[in-house]
Design an enzyme around this catalytic site. Structure first.
Site, PDB file in Angstrom:
ATOM      1  N   CYS A 111     -34.482 -20.206   1.355  1.00 27.69           N
ATOM      2  CA  CYS A 111     -33.971 -21.104   0.124  1.00 27.69           C
ATOM      3  C   CYS A 111     -35.045 -21.874   0.127  1.00 27.69           C
ATOM      4  O   CYS A 111     -34.985 -23.125  -1.067  1.00 27.69           O
ATOM      5  CB  CYS A 111     -32.599 -21.629   0.524  1.00 27.69           C
ATOM      6  SG  CYS A 111     -31.357 -20.536   0.612  1.00 27.69           S
ATOM      7  N   HIS A 114     -31.800 -28.262  -3.501  1.00 23.71           N
ATOM      8  CA  HIS A 114     -31.553 -27.062  -3.284  1.00 23.71           C
ATOM      9  C   HIS A 114     -29.909 -27.151  -3.513  1.00 23.71           C
ATOM     10  O   HIS A 114     -29.281 -27.916  -2.924  1.00 23.71           O
ATOM     11  CB  HIS A 114     -31.861 -26.265  -1.975  1.00 23.71           C
ATOM     12  CG  HIS A 114     -31.248 -25.107  -1.711  1.00 23.71           C
ATOM     13  ND1 HIS A 114     -31.224 -24.196  -2.620  1.00 23.71           N
ATOM     14  CD2 HIS A 114     -30.570 -24.767  -0.591  1.00 23.71           C
ATOM     15  CE1 HIS A 114     -30.432 -23.196  -2.097  1.00 23.71           C
ATOM     16  NE2 HIS A 114     -30.316 -23.431  -0.965  1.00 23.71           N
ATOM     17  N   ASN A 162     -25.541 -20.438  -5.239  1.00 22.33           N
ATOM     18  CA  ASN A 162     -26.739 -20.771  -4.571  1.00 22.33           C
ATOM     19  C   ASN A 162     -27.786 -19.780  -4.936  1.00 22.33           C
ATOM     20  O   ASN A 162     -27.540 -18.584  -4.476  1.00 22.33           O
ATOM     21  CB  ASN A 162     -26.383 -20.849  -2.958  1.00 22.33           C
ATOM     22  CG  ASN A 162     -27.642 -20.926  -1.986  1.00 22.33           C
ATOM     23  OD1 ASN A 162     -28.712 -20.819  -2.760  1.00 22.33           O
ATOM     24  ND2 ASN A 162     -27.381 -21.165  -0.799  1.00 22.33           N
TER      25      ASN A 162
END
Ligand code: UT7
Length: 322
Positions: A114, A249, A279
């Site tokens: 990520c 994020h 996500n």
């Protein structure tokens, strides 16, 4: 004259198919209210069978090129952050180079889960500042839906698909003020995705699905992100009030809210996309940045703090004068 890494274009792409919390409630034992209250997510996008990380990256990249008003041939480096590449090799960046028909350039992928886009921005900044590269395309592109176990309610509620892009060029106008990136390989048991092609591995699995001990990841993420934003401000001699926008994020609204609180920022100063995107791993920061730029919230001259945390563990920040 200082050689800066200046942002000249952004782009983003989300697949057409929407999978809502209600859809997921029909697949595993969960509910719309549980998912929304614990994560802030209501729906996410799912790539079609024909789409790949490089096909989605191409759409986001073309938007960034169009915004910048440059010729794709001017790009001399392509960095793609992805954990879901089209192929083991060639890299997704090479496939993107082919799609964009760029003749002379270097392309390579970055694997930092990520945090991939932040790592990509940091690498691009080093190459531009040393003069090795002039114009660099950084893309985060992910088809998380293909590595999610749709019978595991601990992970399938979180992830989505998409691509975000940013185009950077050497300039005498400010841009990336600083990047900070780090990793700690000691947490591989908390969040990993086995390689289904590897016969000999200490993490065998019949399928290459994301495995996560969510609550433990959550706690490390909150602490680490709190620390990295403090360290970033201190290392660059900035006060909390110098930051106009937080572009985090997009893993969980509660993690993002904790970071914003640490920075003394209201949620009005945070670009939030996860409600309808989930996500998207390495794509999420650049998708959020693109949204903030395109809807006019992020203005030229403003200071943006990007941050991310992911498997590895990896984490990092990018401080940008847009
Ligand atoms: O992007 C890379 C980094 N990843 C992250 O940052 C993700 C970080 N983790 C998270 O976002 C959260 O930990 C989750 C959203 C994954 C889970 O939320 P949580 O508040 O940490 O829940 P939990 O795992 O502690 O579980 C609490 C309860 C448990 O039930 P009991 O034992 O209290 O009876 C779980 O079994 O909630 C249950 N549960 C669920 N219930 C309904 C877990 N998942 C679900 C679900 N629906 N989907």
């Amino acid at each position: 004259m200082t050689r800066w890494t200046h942002v000249i274009g952004t782009g983003g792409y989300l697949p057409e198919t929407i999978r809502t919390n209600h859809d997921i409630s029909a697949m595993v034992d969960t509910s719309d209210s549980w998912i929304y209250e614990r994560t802030g997510i209501k729906s996410r996008r799912i790539a079609s069978a024909e789409e790949t990380a490089s096909s989605m990256a191409e759409i986001a990249a073309r938007q960034a090129i169009e915004m910048a008003g440059i010729d794709a041939q001017d790009i001399d480096m392509i960095i793609v952050a992805t954990g879901t590449p089209d192929l083991v090799y060639p890299s997704t960046a090479c496939l993107l180079q082919q799609r964009l028909k760029i003749e002379h350039c270097v392309g390579f992928d970055v694997q930092a889960a990520c945090s991939g886009s932040i790592f990509g921005l940091s690498i691009a900044d080093q190459y531009i500042k040393t003069g090795f590269a002039k114009t660099v395309l950084v893309v985060g592109s992910e088809i998380c839906s293909r590595i999610v176990d749709w019978t595991d309610r601990g992970t399938c509620i979180l992830f989505g698909d998409g691509a975000g892009a940013v185009l950077l060029t050497a300039s005498d106008q400010p841009g990336i003020l600083a990047t900070h990136i780090q990793s700690d390989g000691g947490y591989d048991d908390l969040l990993y995705c086995p390689n289904p092609q590897a016969a000999a591995t200490d993490k065998p699995s019949e399928a290459g699905y994301i495995k996560m001990r969510g609550n433990e990841v959550f706690k490390v993420a909150v602490n680490t992100l709190g620390r990295i934003v403090d360290e970033t401000l201190e290392a660059n001699g900035l006060e909390q009030s110098d930051i106009d926008w937080l572009v985090p994020h997009q893993a969980n609204t509660r993690i993002i809210a904790a970071t914003a609180k640490k920075l003394g920022m209201s949620m009005e100063q945070v670009i939030l996309t996860l409600e309808n995107q989930g996500n998207t791993s390495s794509a999420s920061v650049l998708l959020a940045f693109n949204e903030g730029v395109r809807d006019g919230r992020i203005q030229r001259g403003q200071t943006v703090l990007m941050e991310a945390f992911g498997a590895g563990f990896t984490w990092g920040s990018a401080l940008i004068r847009y």
